[in-house]
Design a protein around this motif. Structure first.
Motif, PDB file in Angstrom:
ATOM      1  N   ILE A  91       0.786  -1.491   0.199  1.00 30.29           N
ATOM      2  CA  ILE A  91       0.151   0.224   0.014  1.00 30.29           C
ATOM      3  C   ILE A  91       1.568   0.661  -0.087  1.00 30.29           C
ATOM      4  O   ILE A  91       0.635   1.950  -0.176  1.00 30.29           O
ATOM      5  CB  ILE A  91      -0.678  -0.617   1.043  1.00 30.29           C
ATOM      6  CG1 ILE A  91       0.192   0.339   2.441  1.00 30.29           C
ATOM      7  CG2 ILE A  91      -1.907  -1.086   1.208  1.00 30.29           C
ATOM      8  CD1 ILE A  91      -1.203   0.702   3.607  1.00 30.29           C
ATOM      9  N   VAL A  92       2.211   1.295  -0.263  1.00 29.30           N
ATOM     10  CA  VAL A  92       3.286   2.345   0.500  1.00 29.30           C
ATOM     11  C   VAL A  92       3.037   2.645  -1.030  1.00 29.30           C
ATOM     12  O   VAL A  92       3.839   4.224  -1.020  1.00 29.30           O
ATOM     13  CB  VAL A  92       4.536   1.862   0.591  1.00 29.30           C
ATOM     14  CG1 VAL A  92       5.364   2.953   0.142  1.00 29.30           C
ATOM     15  CG2 VAL A  92       3.928   1.164   2.203  1.00 29.30           C
ATOM     16  N   SER A  93       2.554   2.595  -2.435  1.00 28.98           N
ATOM     17  CA  SER A  93       2.546   3.500  -3.275  1.00 28.98           C
ATOM     18  C   SER A  93       1.480   3.844  -3.412  1.00 28.98           C
ATOM     19  O   SER A  93       1.247   4.748  -4.594  1.00 28.98           O
ATOM     20  CB  SER A  93       3.142   2.218  -4.288  1.00 28.98           C
ATOM     21  OG  SER A  93       2.084   1.652  -4.604  1.00 28.98           O
ATOM     22  N   LEU A  94       0.628   3.481  -3.320  1.00 29.89           N
ATOM     23  CA  LEU A  94      -1.279   4.193  -2.785  1.00 29.89           C
ATOM     24  C   LEU A  94      -1.767   5.239  -1.734  1.00 29.89           C
ATOM     25  O   LEU A  94      -2.219   5.790  -2.267  1.00 29.89           O
ATOM     26  CB  LEU A  94      -1.533   2.237  -2.917  1.00 29.89           C
ATOM     27  CG  LEU A  94      -1.892   1.503  -3.567  1.00 29.89           C
ATOM     28  CD1 LEU A  94      -2.949   0.063  -3.604  1.00 29.89           C
ATOM     29  CD2 LEU A  94      -1.605   2.010  -5.680  1.00 29.89           C
ATOM     30  N   TYR A  95      -0.746   4.879  -1.107  1.00 27.57           N
ATOM     31  CA  TYR A  95      -1.913   5.723   0.037  1.00 27.57           C
ATOM     32  C   TYR A  95      -0.498   6.573   0.497  1.00 27.57           C
ATOM     33  O   TYR A  95       1.018   6.336   0.396  1.00 27.57           O
ATOM     34  CB  TYR A  95      -1.646   5.330   1.456  1.00 27.57           C
ATOM     35  CG  TYR A  95      -2.841   4.405   1.287  1.00 27.57           C
ATOM     36  CD1 TYR A  95      -3.012   3.410   0.289  1.00 27.57           C
ATOM     37  CD2 TYR A  95      -4.581   5.293   1.669  1.00 27.57           C
ATOM     38  CE1 TYR A  95      -3.813   2.535   0.296  1.00 27.57           C
ATOM     39  CE2 TYR A  95      -5.362   4.225   1.254  1.00 27.57           C
ATOM     40  CZ  TYR A  95      -5.274   2.661   0.722  1.00 27.57           C
ATOM     41  OH  TYR A  95      -6.764   2.223   0.375  1.00 27.57           O
ATOM     42  N   THR A  96      -0.850   8.266   0.671  1.00 22.36           N
ATOM     43  CA  THR A  96       0.526   8.853   2.454  1.00 22.36           C
ATOM     44  C   THR A  96       0.477   8.303   3.323  1.00 22.36           C
ATOM     45  O   THR A  96      -0.169   7.718   3.706  1.00 22.36           O
ATOM     46  CB  THR A  96      -0.261   9.956   1.975  1.00 22.36           C
ATOM     47  OG1 THR A  96      -0.476  10.596   0.802  1.00 22.36           O
ATOM     48  CG2 THR A  96       0.433  10.781   3.138  1.00 22.36           C
TER      49      THR A  96
END
Length: 114
Positions: free
Chosen positions: A28-33
């Motif tokens: 999810i790191v690439s999807l969320y702040t």
């Protein structure tokens, strides 16, 4: 359910450096702040820095330039590097989404003392 696991803290002498790691259980790191927070003894938890999916960064006004947030999407990990550590950096450091939508983890203790 997404979880974050913080690591990299420890007991450090003033002037030292640490790199804290925040590993996500899913990609999810690439999807969320994702943000780093800290809670010093006797104080409320506060935002330290955040990094957006597009790479933009945000730092709290109280955070000096000694702090740097970065991420590795391939490892689904967000980092917080702290240079020239000072006793006032002593706190438990946590990570979460910017809106703190994930249950808080254990955090990682940073203690700066001679």
């Amino acid at each position: 359910q997404v979880q974050f696991v913080e690591s990299g803290g420890g007991l450090v002498q003033p002037g030292g450096s640490l790199e804290l790691s925040c590993a996500a259980s899913e990609s999810i790191v690439s999807l969320y702040t994702v943000a780093w927070y800290r809670q010093a003894p006797g104080k409320e938890r506060e935002l330290v820095a955040a990094i957006a999916s597009g790479g933009g960064t945000l730092y709290a006004d109280s955070v000096p330039s000694r702090f740097a947030i970065s991420r590795d999407n391939a490892k689904s990990t967000v980092y917080l590097r702290i240079n020239s550590l000072k006793p006032e950096d002593t706190a438990i450091y946590y990570c979460n989404t910017y809106r703190a939508t994930v249950p808080w983890g254990q955090g990682t203790q940073v203690t700066v003392s001679s």
